[in-house]
Write an enzyme that holds these catalytic residues in place. Structure first.
Site, PDB file in Angstrom:
ATOM      1  N   ASP A   1      -6.975  -7.366  14.099  1.00  0.00           N
ATOM      2  CA  ASP A   1      -6.435  -8.763  14.376  1.00  0.00           C
ATOM      3  C   ASP A   1      -7.118  -9.368  15.648  1.00  0.00           C
ATOM      4  O   ASP A   1      -7.657 -10.475  15.626  1.00  0.00           O
ATOM      5  CB  ASP A   1      -5.137  -8.823  14.474  1.00  0.00           C
TER       6      ASP A   1
ATOM      7  N   ASP B   1       0.803  -1.314   0.055  1.00  0.00           N
ATOM      8  CA  ASP B   1      -0.029   0.035  -0.088  1.00  0.00           C
ATOM      9  C   ASP B   1       0.867   1.234  -0.108  1.00  0.00           C
ATOM     10  O   ASP B   1       0.349   2.217   0.375  1.00  0.00           O
ATOM     11  CB  ASP B   1      -0.814   0.191   1.086  1.00  0.00           C
TER      12      ASP B   1
END
Length: 518
Positions: A283, A130
């Site tokens: 996460d 990214d």
């Protein structure tokens, strides 16, 4: 008369201090005393909650170590390895490496993933880049092509937006057509360098145990000795890995995914609803949702941020995200009937409330607010068990996991108390969903560049880059309380207050960790 003569040299400061205390009492006494008493009671209750939780985990760890009852010992790892080598039935594995402008570590992470000991035709390395720096994008893609020429199946994927940040990149990575053949996905952050046998030490657990959704491996810190700040971080994170995750794995087969060095069964990710970007702890969000679907986790035995600025941003994300997730998922956890009531209680009370909220709040409000303020208000009396014994036991239970750094325990306490300012603020922002709740700043990784630049000329910096106003304000408050206690108190709290004020000033002026000027 002797008493008057003895105090005469410091009479001016004494009069100033006592008059200020008198003013505080006369103006705010009727309000301040009840507030401090309520805060003391609340902090005492939270300290006891934290104390009980720490003792409970210590007992579990002691039992695990004495009787060898670690969760992963139940699985026949060696037998599964032999069967895998005999039948040559290697599962297809996807290795995801999300990165964002990682110019210092991208070669190391890609090289380590491509060098894993596993048949080359049975794993795919997916680099999710990214980066906003076009030159760096070209360098990362060039590194991928280099490994493709060596026969490794590497897929370079980049996006022209950062929607969802890391969660968005991982989600889009799993949607690629070539991923349909993969059964498991391994996630490595850009600063993680796995051992060559990583897959052999993790994948076999998942092959013969269809109820396992995640295998989490232990991190190793490549730069723990870089500076004092990284040593102090190591002490905190060692407790997280050695105790918190081991206890979760050994009791409820649940713990928070660390975001790296983990192997997921792709079906478990799909069952949980995939990656979501509603908080900054994607996460942990995934791990909680997968656990509520009945999937079990096992914990089997990276680089630390070395600049104070990077560490503050990281701790904001790690403290704000769990608090925000706690708010969003409490009702969902309570209403989930697929897991036992005790597991639901463990997730809500122990995993979220005590470890992610109470631990931060009691550290800041008790040690940085209540204790300093109590020396200004003599009506508030702190007993030794509350002020000394319980905190000492909690500290020892935390620090014992890193025996090589026990001599730094005083520095660690002072450092953690300073950081509790930012963790408490972040937890409140997460619960209230305030303006910085979804702020995502990628932790800066320096790799080995600081070692290479040690011989270089000392960089110039602007004064504003090192000044941290909040720490300086807290340091000034605690210094005033210390001087007041030194002049008028009888409990010797000024010793702690002077040390803690010094820690706030040191970090407030930016004299901790490495420094990289912008």
């Amino acid at each position: 008369m002797k008493k008057f003569i003895f105090k005469e040299p410091r009479l001016g400061f004494t009069n100033t201090t006592s008059s200020l205390s008198y003013t505080l009492k006369s103006l705010g006494g009727p309000i301040l005393v009840p507030i401090l008493r309520a805060a003391l009671v609340l902090c005492t209750v939270m300290s006891l909650m934290l104390f009980i939780e720490r003792v409970y985990m210590a007992v579990i760890i002691l039992f695990v170590k004495l009787f060898g009852k670690k969760r992963y010992t139940k699985y026949r790892l060696n037998a599964m390895k032999e069967d895998l080598e005999l039948n040559k039935s290697y599962p297809m594995v996807l290795i995801q490496i999300p990165m964002y402008n990682e110019k210092e570590v991208y070669k190391l992470s890609i090289g380590a993933a491509c060098s894993l000991s596993w048949p080359c035709n049975r794993f795919i390395v997916q680099v999710l880049d990214d980066s906003t720096n076009e030159t760096l994008r070209e360098l990362v893609e060039l590194e991928c092509k280099k490994w493709i020429e060596k026969g490794v199946n590497v897929k370079y994927e980049n996006r022209h937006n950062r929607n969802g940040y890391k969660a968005g990149a991982l989600r889009e990575g799993l949607q690629k057509q070539y991923v349909t053949d993969c059964e498991f996905v391994v996630i490595f952050d850009a600063d993680f360098q796995p051992d060559k046998d990583f897959l052999w030490r993790t994948i076999p657990y998942l092959l013969e145990n269809p109820d396992l959704g995640l295998v989490q491996a232990r991190w190793k810190f490549v730069n723990a000795d870089e500076c004092l700040m990284t040593r102090l971080q190591e002490m905190s994170l060692d407790y997280h890995f050695s105790v918190e995750q081991e206890v979760g794995s050994s009791t409820y087969s649940f713990f928070g995914f660390n975001g790296t060095a983990g192997v997921w069964r792709i079906q478990a990710i799909h069952d949980a609803g995939g990656w979501k970007d509603r908080t900054t702890v994607e996460d942990m969000d995934l791990a909680v949702r997968a656990s509520l679907k009945g999937w079990k986790f096992v914990f089997v035995k990276n680089e630390l941020p070395s600049t104070f600025k990077a560490y503050r941003f990281q701790q904001h994300r790690w403290s704000c995200g769990p608090a925000n997730l706690f708010k969003k998922m409490t009702r969902e956890i309570l209403q989930c009937e697929r897991v036992s009531i005790w597991k639901r209680f463990h997730v809500i009370y122990a995993f979220f409330f005590v470890r992610k909220i109470v631990a931060h709040w009691v550290t800041f409000f008790f040690y940085c607010i209540v204790i300093p303020a109590s020396v200004l208000v003599p009506e508030i009396k702190l007993t030794k068990p509350v002020a000394i014994y319980i905190p000492a036991i909690i500290t020892l239970l935390n620090a014992v996991c890193t025996p090589r750094s026990l001599h730094l325990v005083v520095f660690w306490i002072l450092f953690e108390n300073v950081m509790s300012l930012h963790r408490t603020k972040a937890a409140i922002i997460g619960l209230l969903e305030a303006n910085r709740v979804n702020e995502w700043v990628v932790t800066e990784k320096l790799g080995n560049t600081m070692k290479q630049k040690k011989a270089a000329k000392k960089p110039r910096f602007r004064l504003g880059e090192r000044i941290h106003v909040q720490e300086l304000m807290m340091g000034t408050f605690m210094l005033y309380c210390a001087i007041h206690d030194l002049l008028f108190g009888k409990d010797h709290f000024f010793i702690y207050l002077l040390l803690q004020a010094g820690a706030f000033f040191v970090m407030g002026f930016g004299y901790i960790g490495t420094f990289v000027p912008s």
